[in-house]
Scaffold this active site. Structure first.
Site, short mmCIF file in Angstrom:
data_model
loop_
_atom_site.label_atom_id
_atom_site.label_comp_id
_atom_site.label_asym_id
_atom_site.label_seq_id
_atom_site.Cartn_x
_atom_site.Cartn_y
_atom_site.Cartn_z
CG ASP A 33 24.96 -100.45 21.66
OD1 ASP A 33 24.29 -99.64 22.30
OD2 ASP A 33 25.87 -100.30 20.71
CD GLU A 239 18.31 -97.08 19.47
OE1 GLU A 239 18.79 -97.07 18.25
OE2 GLU A 239 19.25 -96.42 20.20
O1 FUB Z 1 25.56 -98.87 18.81
C1 FUB Z 1 24.87 -98.39 17.52
C2 FUB Z 1 23.40 -98.19 18.13
O2 FUB Z 1 23.58 -97.27 18.91
C3 FUB Z 1 22.65 -99.45 18.66
O3 FUB Z 1 22.59 -100.39 17.71
C4 FUB Z 1 21.73 -98.92 19.21
O4 FUB Z 1 20.99 -99.53 20.13
C5 FUB Z 1 22.13 -97.70 19.74
O5 FUB Z 1 22.69 -97.71 21.26
#
Ligand code: FUB
Length: 339
Positions: A33, A239
């Site tokens: 991320d 997301e």
């Molecule tokens: O790293 C945990 C979660 O997985 C993140 O918040 C999302 O965007 C995905 O990458």
């Protein structure tokens, strides 16, 4: 004739994807991320720090059980990153119980701010903020989460002297538990023909620690001006939102979740509406990818992660970077996530 067709296909596949190969940024620990910023002429990476965990409740993301944040620095996108050490730990965040997910950072005046999601003691994701006088921290967390925030994946955009926070993520990220900013675990699942859930935006107060307004939907439209539908899994928001500017346009990019792509839409201001444009990256090895797009020395780069080095373990991810190119109309040239 068949040979000619096959050669044409090979040629087409090569030009359909940008040519530059990605490289891994860090070998010793698992990071994911990456939110990348240039602060004081230096490149800073604000990633999640993935760890091995015995938690197996993958349906709600419990296996992403991260407990601290490190900050990494880079001299150039062609070199390896340096770990500047732990910037913030779970035990030092008074309100947070678990799961330090994807963070972002911002600078205002002489202060640096780390924005991060974590679950509170009731298992609800909230967004926290922590401050430091130095971009690599250590950061000191506020006692409480930012009032009015929920879900995951904060992204802070500075635009014309104002700071906007975007956020949201479906499924394990809990965005489906909100309608008009009101929480309930009993909202029915959306029908595939209903409008998809949207990322949120709110302007930050001058103190960078509070919302100056209630979060609003960031509208993502199709080519006919209609909101994308919940069943349109190749295009609708899941997301990991990021926003950057290129040639007077705002580019809103995000992950599509189940279809594992990075895609983007463009608009004329931070609030949108944004019109869907196309793919940035085809699926990587691993379930998620999550990215940032940054200009460094007049070239553009895509920072993201995949799970190739861990043999495909979705919760042990590694950071990557590659050059990103636009065509003459400002369209991002799509890239192959399997590279
Ligand atoms: O790293 C945990 C979660 O997985 C993140 O918040 C999302 O965007 C995905 O990458």
């Amino acid at each position: 004739m068949a040979l000619k067709k096959a050669l044409a296909m090979v040629f087409f596949t090569q030009i359909a994807f940008a040519q530059e190969k990605p490289q891994y940024l860090f070998d010793d620990l698992y990071f994911a991320d990456p939110s990348v910023h240039i602060f004081d002429k230096k490149i800073y990476i604000y990633p999640s720090h993935d760890i091995h965990t015995e938690v197996t409740d993958a349906a709600n993301g419990g296996h992403f059980n991260m407990k601290d944040y490190h900050v990494l620095t880079l001299n150039s996108p062609t070199e390896k990153a340096k770990d500047e050490g732990i910037a913030l730990k779970l035990e030092d965040i008074p309100w947070a119980e678990k799961q330090l997910w994807a963070p972002d950072a911002a600078k205002k005046g002489k202060n640096y701010y780390l924005y991060f999601p974590a679950k509170d003691t009731k298992g609800i994701f909230r967004m926290g903020v922590a401050t430091s006088k130095k971009p690599a921290g250590p950061f000191k967390a506020e006692k409480n989460p930012i009032s009015g925030t929920y879900s995951i994946d904060p992204k802070v955009l500075e635009d014309k002297g104002k700071h906007y926070i975007y956020f949201g993520g479906l499924k394990g990220g809990q965005l489906q538990q909100y309608r008009n900013n009101i929480h309930s675990e009993n909202y029915p699942e959306l029908n595939k023909d209903e409008n998809a859930l949207l990322p949120k935006i709110a302007i930050l107060k001058n103190n960078m620690k509070e919302l100056a307004e209630a979060p609003k939907d960031v509208k993502i439209l199709d080519e006919n001006g209609n909101l994308l539908k919940a069943g349109d899994q190749n295009r609708r928001f899941f997301e990991g939102v990021w926003v950057h500017r290129y040639q007077n346009k705002y580019y809103l990019s995000y992950s599509t979740g189940e279809t594992h792509k990075l895609v983007y839409a463009t608009g004329d201001n931070p609030y949108g509406p944004f019109t869907f444009q196309g793919d940035i990256l085809s699926p990587v090895v691993g379930w998620t990818t999550h990215h940032s797009i940054v200009e460094i020395d007049k070239k553009w780069y895509l920072f993201y992660h995949d799970s190739k080095p861990s043999g495909g373990k979705s919760y042990l991810r590694s950071l990557k970077v590659r050059e990103l190119k636009y065509d003459e109309n400002g369209k991002i040239i799509p890239m192959n996530g399997q590279d």
